[in-house]
Scaffold this active site. Structure first.
Site, mmCIF file in Angstrom:
data_model
loop_
_atom_site.group_PDB
_atom_site.id
_atom_site.type_symbol
_atom_site.label_atom_id
_atom_site.label_comp_id
_atom_site.label_asym_id
_atom_site.label_seq_id
_atom_site.Cartn_x
_atom_site.Cartn_y
_atom_site.Cartn_z
ATOM 1 N N LYS A 111 -2.972 3.032 -5.835
ATOM 2 C CA LYS A 111 -3.614 1.948 -5.132
ATOM 3 C C LYS A 111 -2.452 0.866 -4.680
ATOM 4 O O LYS A 111 -2.722 0.198 -3.722
ATOM 5 C CB LYS A 111 -4.231 1.199 -6.257
ATOM 6 N N ASP A 129 -9.603 -0.796 -5.754
ATOM 7 C CA ASP A 129 -9.283 -1.889 -7.036
ATOM 8 C C ASP A 129 -10.752 -1.940 -7.699
ATOM 9 O O ASP A 129 -11.714 -1.294 -7.292
ATOM 10 C CB ASP A 129 -8.740 -3.240 -6.782
#
Ligand code: SF4
Length: 204
Positions: A111, A129
């Site tokens: 991420k 997220d």
């Protein structure tokens, strides 16, 4: 997809990263620090951190106790402080466009690498997220039990004809300010017709 993109463009016409940074490595460190906390808190501590340590050379020579004192408000500060110094040591003066290298840094996963690659190098990718995951599952863009990587793959495919960097920011901001985890603002939402939550198929 068009319906979603059109609405996001209407609602969030100028999406941008809400972490404050002036240098590429500052974005990398700020994103690493943002795990399990909010961008607002990270911005509070990085304002002090990046002012006091205004270069990678200074950061790599910092005393860990001082970094801990500065970043204490964001939690898990011992590990994160050690990561800050280690990242500064591992970078050779700049953040490279190299996913494998980025993911080998302490505290940096897929991420964070996606956020950095997308914002600095405009690599077309979506960082999933908690907001992006929730919105995607509510909007039937991914299945309830999909992992974050599966969500990322599905979004990348579904939005392949659009600007993924822009969509990423819009999905984050839509989840953060409109399609919130608790009490989402469904009443005025124009995506009600395609939303699972609105149809009472509860995701959370
Ligand atoms: S209707 Fe509500 S839950 Fe569904 S996408 Fe819109 S804000 Fe989110």
């Amino acid at each position: 997809m068009k319906e979603i993109v059109d609405y996001l463009n209407e609602l969030i016409p100028n999406p941008k990263c809400e972490l404050n940074y002036n240098k590429d490595y500052e974005l990398l460190i700020a994103t690493m620090l943002s795990a399990q906390t909010t961008d607002k808190r990270v911005n509070m501590v990085t304002e002090v951190l990046f002012k006091k340590y205004d270069s990678l050379d200074k950061l790599k020579q910092a005393k860990i106790e001082d970094i801990i004192d500065i970043i204490r408000p964001i939690g898990t500060f011992n590990k994160k402080a050690s990561n800050v110094i280690e990242i500064a040591k591992r970078l050779d003066g700049y953040v490279p466009n190299d996913r494998d290298f980025l993911e080998s840094l302490p505290g940096v996963g897929r991420k964070t690498a996606n956020v950095v690659l997308s914002n600095i190098y405009h690599v077309p990718c979506i960082a999933v997220d908690t907001h992006v995951e929730r919105v995607s599952k509510r909007l039937n863009l991914a299945k309830k039990n999909d992992t974050v990587y599966e969500v990322e793959k599905k979004l990348t495919k579904k939005f392949k004809n659009y600007d993924l960097c822009r969509i990423h920011h819009q999905l984050v901001l839509f989840g953060r300010y409109y399609c919130k985890a608790i009490k989402p603002e469904c009443e005025n939402c124009k995506l009600k017709n395609i939303c699972k939550k609105e149809k009472q198929f509860k995701y959370f």
